[in-house]
Write a protein that holds these residues in place. Structure first.
Motif, short mmCIF file in Angstrom:
data_model
loop_
_atom_site.label_atom_id
_atom_site.label_comp_id
_atom_site.label_asym_id
_atom_site.label_seq_id
_atom_site.Cartn_x
_atom_site.Cartn_y
_atom_site.Cartn_z
N ILE A 96 0.85 -1.19 0.00
CA ILE A 96 0.00 0.00 0.00
C ILE A 96 0.89 1.23 0.00
O ILE A 96 2.04 1.18 0.45
CB ILE A 96 -0.94 0.00 1.23
N SER A 152 -3.55 6.94 2.89
CA SER A 152 -3.13 5.63 2.40
C SER A 152 -3.96 5.28 1.17
O SER A 152 -5.18 5.48 1.17
CB SER A 152 -3.32 4.57 3.49
N THR A 154 -4.02 2.86 -2.86
CA THR A 154 -3.46 1.87 -3.78
C THR A 154 -3.74 2.32 -5.20
O THR A 154 -4.90 2.30 -5.64
CB THR A 154 -4.09 0.49 -3.54
N GLU A 167 -7.78 4.03 1.31
CA GLU A 167 -7.95 3.13 2.44
C GLU A 167 -9.13 3.55 3.32
O GLU A 167 -9.78 2.72 3.93
CB GLU A 167 -6.67 3.11 3.28
#
Length: 344
Positions: A96, A152, A154, A167
């Motif tokens: 991540i 966070s 991806t 996230e």
């Protein structure tokens, strides 16, 4: 002989296992494109869309009609967004990205919002103080127009698409707080207070009790009896009463405003009409027929309401300005209502 063959078999098996071990590829953690520019662009798009929704919702439900949502939407395009210290990490065994996200309101926009804040929030508190109250207890930081928080995410980057999975709702919360700080920036140049058109500067000098009870920052989004469009042609025009000719009394003091403000009001109105026409064309023709009578009645209601708004003016130009503001607001509301009937 038997023991010798057995020994050879064990040796062969060991060699075979060693060979298989050498051929087996080592598993590595996939490398994420944490610093890809598409991430920052995705954040910018999300922030602007949320601010747009917040601004339009407030303007739609503000009974005083102090806010021009387009000004706030335009301000959102000028936000300075930076993603610093982006790096890959591992969370629950999966790769991540994390980074420090900073979103800054330009100084000139923040200064205007600070000046207009009493008209919206009815308080002597600064924008900074109001924001600090909202974010208390969270990980979001604010300092002189800059919002900062670690995020966070991806990224999923390919040659054709670029998507980002977040996230949590950190970006959404940041956008909502930025929207609250920007809201006073959208205050119109001419306001209607107690049935009288007042320049923004004069309204700021009035007793603050005149606007101590603003609508909530996050009003319930309820649309009913909303605006209309000229898309129905001559038949609809015949169903609507002719516009009233406004003749303000010459002895009244005229409130002046710049030609740019009137031109902007005309531009906003044209954009609103273009949008409602586009939305109407997206509705199934059978549904259009069912809505036709409602739409015609609604056009007449819009014209009546906007004539009343214009009647508060001190001059013909000001009357046109107030009429355009009213027409634009109601047309946007109607567009939102009609979207519930669209095919897509």
């Amino acid at each position: 002989m038997y023991k010798k063959l057995l020994t050879l078999s064990i040796v062969a098996a060991s060699l075979s296992l060693a060979a298989c071990s050498e051929d087996t590829p080592q598993q590595t953690t996939p490398e994420l494109a944490c610093t890809n520019p598409a991430v920052a662009q995705n954040i910018r798009t999300n922030i602007q869309e949320i601010i747009k929704q917040e601004a339009e919702s407030f303007a739609r439900n503000d009974s005083r009609q102090f806010i021009d949502a387009d000004k706030i939407i335009a301000a959102a395009t000028q936000l300075e967004i930076s993603l610093d210290n982006a790096a890959q990490d591992t969370q629950n065994g999966s790769p991540i990205c994390s980074a420090d996200l900073t979103i800054k309101i330009p100084n000139n926009i923040l200064a205007a919002a600070e000046t207009n804040s009493p008209l919206i929030y009815g308080s002597d508190k600064t924008i900074g103080q109001l924001v600090q109250e909202r974010i208390r207890g969270s990980n979001l930081n604010y300092n002189q127009g800059a919002f900062t928080q670690k995020i966070s995410y991806t990224p999923e980057i390919s040659t054709d698409t670029a998507a980002v999975d977040y996230e949590d709702n950190t970006v959404t919360v940041m956008a909502q707080n930025i929207s609250s700080a920007l809201l006073p920036y959208g205050v119109k140049s001419i306001l209607l207070i107690d049935g009288k058109a007042v320049k923004r500067e004069d309204a700021l000098n009035m007793d603050k009790e005149a606007y101590d009870d603003p609508p909530p920052a996050d009003p319930e989004d309820i649309l009913e009896n909303n605006a209309a469009s000229s898309i129905f042609g001559d038949e609809t025009a015949n169903a609507v009463s002719a516009p009233e000719i406004l003749s303000p009394e010459p002895q009244r003091n005229e409130i002046t405003f710049s030609a740019n403000e009137l031109e902007q009001a005309q531009s906003n109105n044209q954009a609103a009409n273009n949008e409602i026409n586009r939305v109407w064309r997206s509705i199934d023709q059978n549904v259009q027929k069912e809505l036709l009578t409602e739409q015609r009645n609604w056009i007449q209601s819009k014209d009546n309401n906007c004539r009343q708004a214009a009647a508060q003016a001190d001059s013909g130009l000001q009357a046109e300005y107030l009429r355009l503001q009213c027409d634009t607001r109601m047309t946007r509301e109607r567009s939102q209502y009609l979207r519930g009937y669209t095919i897509n």
